[in-house]
Scaffold this active site. Structure first.
Site, PDB file in Angstrom:
ATOM      1  N   ASP A 173       0.807  -1.225   0.000  1.00  0.00           N
ATOM      2  CA  ASP A 173       0.000   0.000   0.000  1.00  0.00           C
ATOM      3  C   ASP A 173       0.839   1.273   0.000  1.00  0.00           C
ATOM      4  O   ASP A 173       0.434   2.300   0.550  1.00  0.00           O
ATOM      5  CB  ASP A 173      -0.976   0.014   1.200  1.00  0.00           C
ATOM      6  CG  ASP A 173      -1.866  -1.198   1.205  1.00  0.00           C
ATOM      7  OD1 ASP A 173      -2.237  -1.657   0.117  1.00  0.00           O
ATOM      8  OD2 ASP A 173      -2.181  -1.705   2.302  1.00  0.00           O
ATOM      9  N   GLY A 217      -4.496  -4.387  -3.741  1.00  0.00           N
ATOM     10  CA  GLY A 217      -5.484  -3.342  -3.990  1.00  0.00           C
ATOM     11  C   GLY A 217      -4.712  -2.115  -4.398  1.00  0.00           C
ATOM     12  O   GLY A 217      -4.055  -1.490  -3.571  1.00  0.00           O
ATOM     13  N   HIS A 218      -4.709  -1.824  -5.686  1.00  0.00           N
ATOM     14  CA  HIS A 218      -3.916  -0.705  -6.204  1.00  0.00           C
ATOM     15  C   HIS A 218      -4.855   0.402  -6.666  1.00  0.00           C
ATOM     16  O   HIS A 218      -5.702   0.187  -7.528  1.00  0.00           O
ATOM     17  CB  HIS A 218      -3.022  -1.173  -7.367  1.00  0.00           C
ATOM     18  CG  HIS A 218      -1.980  -2.153  -6.929  1.00  0.00           C
ATOM     19  ND1 HIS A 218      -1.032  -2.663  -7.772  1.00  0.00           N
ATOM     20  CD2 HIS A 218      -1.725  -2.693  -5.724  1.00  0.00           C
ATOM     21  CE1 HIS A 218      -0.242  -3.491  -7.098  1.00  0.00           C
ATOM     22  NE2 HIS A 218      -0.656  -3.530  -5.856  1.00  0.00           N
ATOM     23  N   GLN A 242       1.863  -6.262  -3.091  1.00  0.00           N
ATOM     24  CA  GLN A 242       2.341  -6.349  -1.705  1.00  0.00           C
ATOM     25  C   GLN A 242       3.638  -5.544  -1.520  1.00  0.00           C
ATOM     26  O   GLN A 242       3.772  -4.511  -2.135  1.00  0.00           O
ATOM     27  CB  GLN A 242       2.525  -7.817  -1.270  1.00  0.00           C
ATOM     28  CG  GLN A 242       1.229  -8.599  -1.188  1.00  0.00           C
ATOM     29  CD  GLN A 242       0.627  -8.949  -2.534  1.00  0.00           C
ATOM     30  OE1 GLN A 242       1.297  -9.526  -3.372  1.00  0.00           O
ATOM     31  NE2 GLN A 242      -0.622  -8.606  -2.761  1.00  0.00           N
ATOM     32  N   LYS A 265      -0.519   4.100  -8.216  1.00  0.00           N
ATOM     33  CA  LYS A 265      -0.341   5.458  -8.746  1.00  0.00           C
ATOM     34  C   LYS A 265       0.966   5.563  -9.528  1.00  0.00           C
ATOM     35  O   LYS A 265       1.001   6.114 -10.626  1.00  0.00           O
ATOM     36  CB  LYS A 265      -0.353   6.480  -7.604  1.00  0.00           C
ATOM     37  CG  LYS A 265       0.011   7.860  -8.128  1.00  0.00           C
ATOM     38  CD  LYS A 265       0.292   8.904  -7.084  1.00  0.00           C
ATOM     39  CE  LYS A 265       1.130   9.995  -7.734  1.00  0.00           C
ATOM     40  NZ  LYS A 265       1.137  11.239  -6.985  1.00  0.00           N
ATOM     41  N   LYS A 322       1.851   1.926  -5.178  1.00  0.00           N
ATOM     42  CA  LYS A 322       2.389   1.296  -6.405  1.00  0.00           C
ATOM     43  C   LYS A 322       1.468   1.550  -7.595  1.00  0.00           C
ATOM     44  O   LYS A 322       1.930   1.755  -8.709  1.00  0.00           O
ATOM     45  CB  LYS A 322       2.558  -0.221  -6.193  1.00  0.00           C
ATOM     46  CG  LYS A 322       3.542  -0.566  -5.092  1.00  0.00           C
ATOM     47  CD  LYS A 322       3.624  -2.055  -4.844  1.00  0.00           C
ATOM     48  CE  LYS A 322       2.360  -2.630  -4.233  1.00  0.00           C
ATOM     49  NZ  LYS A 322       2.087  -2.175  -2.848  1.00  0.00           N
ATOM     50  N   VAL A 337      -7.799  -1.237   0.528  1.00  0.00           N
ATOM     51  CA  VAL A 337      -8.580  -1.188  -0.710  1.00  0.00           C
ATOM     52  C   VAL A 337      -9.276  -2.532  -0.938  1.00  0.00           C
ATOM     53  O   VAL A 337     -10.347  -2.614  -1.526  1.00  0.00           O
ATOM     54  CB  VAL A 337      -7.636  -0.906  -1.913  1.00  0.00           C
ATOM     55  CG1 VAL A 337      -8.414  -0.768  -3.215  1.00  0.00           C
ATOM     56  CG2 VAL A 337      -6.790   0.331  -1.676  1.00  0.00           C
TER      57      VAL A 337
END
Ligand code: GDP
Ligand code: IMO
Ligand code: MG
Length: 427
Positions: free
Chosen positions: A13, A40-41, A223, A18, A16, A298
């Site tokens: 988190d 969750g990106h 991760q 963005k 990555k 996310v």
């Protein structure tokens, strides 16, 4: 132009999604090489916000081919719901390529993940419950189901039976659950076969050919370094290799092709799930970081644990990944603190320790030794160059760079694509 790796330098988190999206416009391929929909990106483009779990963030850049490499674990139901969601928002997903060697997260892997966690009780890992660990366990145990198995029904049945054999014993005798029927599993998996077919490719060949033709390939980690199965805070880790070496094994591209390894580094630290976290805060500062940084998962919606920046971890990430650059994110979140503590070393059993201890017991006992840096109160979200930052913010960045062992080549000052200060170009 050879390949670049972009990966998380902490516990995930870091931003990555963005960072990948930002580079997406200048690269030809974006490749996920490990993990699955535990990721969750978040990508913010103008007023649109996208949450990607399994798909590479490059899918939002029209010129870019997104690739799911052999090292990824794929839940087909999640894949299609994510693709449909993007299609409904007008995103063209037709270029997606999926390795035929990627392993499939089957419904029984998800069940095993959930019941195992429940069974562990207080000792649970706090997994995302998406079946990640059990699917990688099947892969290593050589009873996994691969994407290519969907195209040979009799092999698929044999493999599912082999995988379920031991699991059903466990489910019924240990976990007190009903046995899972192989026929039902095979039937469900086969419903995806034809829908998947247009995307399935020999991604190893595609990527190596692309590199021969001087195309730019970006590997997007899921991760983070400290969640790596080999180099993270085992057992409180995920079941794959987010570290740089994973980009090679998870894609079939050799290490000599990789020229740059970019570590995404949050200006403070967060973690989701259980496990040691030396700089974790349990006070108002931790609450404020969570609130201002919107630190909520996310994927699972869980609150993220928050703490000050930990330079010991950043140095470790530089070492185990061979980082060439850092992308420092969320500097804007720290605006408003009069002073900002930064962990420079640990105290373990009365001794000062500069590097991450290899012993898990020592790491559990590590107490942060802080240096305090002066904060700033000016709004930095509009800053476009390093010189636009207030002096104390510049000094904070320089101090982190000095402590972390690699140049900070970009700084995030907001979630949007344009809310970034680029110092050295990545491509
Ligand atoms: P990932 O898993 O590494 O892609 O990161 P996540 O998307 O899970 O979490 C990062 C969060 O921070 C997302 O909500 C991003 O939109 C947001 N974000 C990324 N970079 C910045 C930044 O520089 N400043 C701020 N304020 N938010 C950012
Ligand atoms: P991104 O890509 C943060 C954590 C889980 C749990 C541990 C194991 O968004 O940075 P798993 O389901 O993988 O077996 O869970 O790893 N975890 C993450 N934490 N960001 C992630 O992904 C994560 N993916 C898994 O919370 O502690
Ligand atoms: Mg995330």
């Amino acid at each position: 132009m050879p390949a670049l790796v972009l990966l998380g330098a902490q516990w995930g988190d870091e931003g990555k999604g963005k960072a990948t999206d930002l580079l997406g416009g200048s690269v030809d391929y974006v490749v996920r090489y490990q993990g699955g929909n535990n990721a969750g990106h978040t990508v913010v483009v103008g007023d649109q916000k996208y949450a990607l779990h399994l798909l590479p963030s490059g899918i939002l850049s029209p010129g870019c081919t997104p690739v799911i490499g052999n090292g990824v674990v794929v839940d087909p139901s999640v894949l299609f719901s994510e693709l449909n969601g993007l299609n409904e928002r007008g995103v063209d997903t037709s270029k997606l390529l999926i390795s035929g060697n990627a392993h499939i997260i089957t419904p029984y892997n998800v069940t095993v993940d959930k019941v195992t966690e429940r069974f562990l009780g207080k000792r649970k890992i706090g997994t995302t419950g998406r079946g990640i660990g059990p699917t990688y366990a099947d892969k290593i145990n050589r009873v996994g189901i691969r994407v290519q198995d969907l195209y040979d029904e009799s092999i698929l049945m044999q493999k599912v039976e082999a995988a379920l054999d031991g699991k059903n014993q466990l489910l019924t005798k240990v976990f007190n659950r009903r046995a899972i029927e192989s026929e039902q599993v095979v039937e469900e998996l086969l419903t995806y076969a034809e829908k998947l077919r247009p995307y399935v490719a020999d991604t190893v060949l595609v990527l190596n050919k692309a590199l021969e033709e001087d195309k730019v390939v970006l590997f997007e980690g899921g991760q983070g370094t400290l969640l790596d199965i080999d180099h993270g805070t085992y057992p409180f880790v995920t079941s794959s290799n987010p570290t740089a070496g994973g980009a090679c094994t998870g894609s079939g591209v050799g290490p000599t092709k990789i020229s740059r390894v970019i570590g995404i580094l949050k200006a403070y630290t967060t973690r989701v799930g259980a496990g040691p976290f030396p700089t974790e805060l349990f006070d108002e500062d931790g609450e404020a970081l969570r609130r201002i940084g919107h630190e909520r998962g996310v994927t699972t919606g869980r609150d993220r644990r928050c703490g000050w920046f930990d330079a010991v971890i950043a140095r470790y990430a530089t070492r185990v990944n061979g980082l060439t650059d850092f992308f420092l994110t969320k500097l804007d979140v720290l605006t408003g603190w009069e002073e900002i503590p930064v962990c420079v070393a640990y105290e373990i059993d009365g001794k000062r320790v500069e590097e991450l201890p290899y012993s898990q017991t020592d790491f559990h006992h590590a107490k942060p030794i802080y240096e305090t840096l002066p904060g700033w109160s000016e709004d930095i979200t509009k800053a476009k160059t390093f010189a636009d930052l207030p002096k104390n913010a510049q000094d904070y960045v320089k101090a982190l760079e000095e402590m972390s062992g690699a140049p900070i080549s970009a700084i995030g000052v907001g979630p949007g694509r344009d809310e970034t200060i680029e110092i050295n170009s990545f491509i």
